[in-house]
Design an enzyme around this catalytic site. Structure first.
Site, PDB file in Angstrom:
ATOM      1  N   LYS A 188      35.234  48.332  33.626  1.00 44.32           N
ATOM      2  CA  LYS A 188      33.879  48.702  34.020  1.00 44.32           C
ATOM      3  C   LYS A 188      33.614  50.213  33.843  1.00 44.32           C
ATOM      4  CE  LYS A 188      32.496  44.573  35.318  1.00 44.32           C
ATOM      5  NZ  LYS A 188      33.648  43.703  35.203  1.00 44.32           N
TER       6      LYS A 188
HETATM    7  C1  LIG Z   1      28.709  40.055  36.181  1.00 37.56           C
HETATM    8  C2  LIG Z   1      30.002  40.112  36.928  1.00 37.56           C
HETATM    9  N1  LIG Z   1      30.025  39.723  38.213  1.00 37.56           N
HETATM   10  C3  LIG Z   1      31.162  39.772  38.942  1.00 37.56           C
HETATM   11  C4  LIG Z   1      32.350  40.195  38.407  1.00 37.56           C
HETATM   12  C5  LIG Z   1      33.604  40.165  39.227  1.00 37.56           C
HETATM   13  O1  LIG Z   1      34.172  41.423  39.389  1.00 37.56           O
HETATM   14  P1  LIG Z   1      35.781  41.585  39.563  1.00 37.56           P
HETATM   15  O2  LIG Z   1      36.422  41.318  38.250  1.00 37.56           O
HETATM   16  O3  LIG Z   1      35.920  43.012  39.997  1.00 37.56           O
HETATM   17  O4  LIG Z   1      36.186  40.632  40.607  1.00 37.56           O
HETATM   18  C6  LIG Z   1      32.368  40.624  37.079  1.00 37.56           C
HETATM   19  C7  LIG Z   1      33.631  41.109  36.490  1.00 37.56           C
HETATM   20  O5  LIG Z   1      33.979  40.932  35.375  1.00 37.56           O
HETATM   21  C8  LIG Z   1      31.172  40.573  36.310  1.00 37.56           C
HETATM   22  O6  LIG Z   1      31.169  40.962  35.027  1.00 37.56           O
END
Ligand SMILES: Cc1ncc(COP(=O)(O)O)c(C=O)c1O
Length: 364
Positions: A188
């Site tokens: 990210k």
């Molecule tokens: C749109 C979206 N929502 C939620 C998440 C979940 O985040 P994490 O990977 O930090 O759990 C991601 C991660 O890739 C995402 O791209």
């Protein structure tokens, strides 16, 4: 000199000496966990609240945890949550985990964010929350969605996993919705080993933040020395001190690295000779840049042969076995088979950017 044909990665975190220094500081402190740690988690929450101008922030160990906890603050059992199917599956999983019913709505053909007109048709007495995703960092139309929320007594929770540093109507994403969920996964814009955060803007933010903090650590509350109580069910969703220490460094340079991403996106938008591609918007943090093509598999393979990594964000959630529904989402289905994500990360050189553009233009 950098090898001209070096592989161009789709995602690559921006790391400098500062991250290394901070990591060693946490290591040496021997206080690695949160809570009783060296205070970086708390500092990160304060700095992030200040950065997005949110009333409060609660730091967690992932964006997935942020979505699950945020929705747990609304009684969504047997109620509908309106969301796009064009997202990472975690967005919808959080709805099911909290006993809610995901109601998928199609996206806008131009921005690939949830289509406001279609939300207004999908909203019903069973709707409890609207959960837009700022797709690739492009801010969803929050004014119109907020209006719908107020008119219908529905809550606005945002999935801002892609949108750290994005701006909507002169305010950073994180300051609009009742709760805004961020991911700090290593790919990210603000990268940590793992991490997430909920920014809270509700009127009752003090009470909500206290409950969220209890829920992120097994429901533990009313601590006095070694004694404590448990009033709510909780999990172990705490951010660790290493992540927070890296996050503090990453946050300091976020506007600068996002500016670099916007520069890449502006050039792609101007110079890639395809009709269907991501629009340019000064408020977008460009987590990635998307193009749409008919011959996706072939083009991706050819790009990889030339050393250019790409992605496919996303296989629509309603196409997974767990979610299979007869929902009619023509744009999402089409995008799901055509979209290619291109790198925008701040480690790209001018030559890398030229190479991506030229290679695509030669192949399409
Ligand atoms: C749109 C979206 N929502 C939620 C998440 C979940 O985040 P994490 O990977 O930090 O759990 C991601 C991660 O890739 C995402 O791209």
């Amino acid at each position: 000199m950098k090898d001209k044909m070096a592989r161009i990665k789709l995602f690559d975190p921006h790391i400098d000496e500062n991250e290394k220094v901070q990591l060693l500081r946490v290591l040496g402190s021997r206080f690695w966990a949160s809570g009783a740690g060296i205070g970086d988690v708390k500092r990160f929450e304060q700095k992030f609240s200040g950065y997005v101008k949110a009333k409060d922030s609660v730091a967690l160990n992932s964006g997935t945890a942020a979505l699950s906890l945020a929705l747990s603050m609304y009684d969504i059992k047997n109620k509908e949550v309106i969301l796009p199917s064009l997202s990472f599956v975690a967005t919808a999983n959080a709805v099911i985990e909290n006993g809610g019913i995901p109601k998928f709505v199609d996206v806008d053909d131009e921005t690939l964010c949830i289509d406001y007109e279609k939300i207004s048709k999908a909203i019903s007495k069973r709707t409890k929350v609207i959960l837009p995703v700022h797709f690739a960092g492009f801010p969803a139309d929050l004014s119109k969605i907020s209006e719908l929320c107020s008119e219908n007594g529905v809550h606005l929770v945002e999935d801002a996993a892609h949108a750290a540093g994005s701006v909507y109507k002169n305010r950073k994403i994180g300051s609009h919705g009742e709760m805004v969920c961020f991911s700090f996964h290593p790919v990210k814009n603000l990268a940590m080993p793992t991490g997430g955060l909920i920014s809270v803007n509700r009127k009752d933010h003090e009470q909500i933040t206290r409950i969220l903090r209890e829920k992120r650590w097994c429901g533990i509350s009313s601590r006095k020395n070694t004694d404590y109580d448990v009033k709510n069910l909780g999990w172990n969703y705490y951010m660790n001190e290493f992540s927070a220490a890296i996050g503090l460094v990453q946050l300091k340079k976020l506007d600068k690295t996002n500016k670099m991403r916007r520069k890449v996106a502006k050039k792609y938008q101007k110079e890639i000779s395809l009709e269907s591609k991501m629009p340019y918007n000064d408020g977008c943090s460009y987590h990635f840049y998307w193009i749409r093509v008919k011959n996706r598999t072939e083009l991706r393979k050819k790009l990889l042969d030339k050393g250019i990594e790409t992605g496919t964000h996303y296989k629509p959630i309603h196409s997974f076995s767990l979610y299979k529904s007869r929902t009619n989402l023509p744009i999402t289905d089409k995008v799901g088979s055509e979209i290619i994500s291109l790198p925008t990360h701040p480690n790209l050189t001018e030559q890398d950017i030229e190479r991506v553009i030229k290679t695509i233009n030669n192949l399409v």
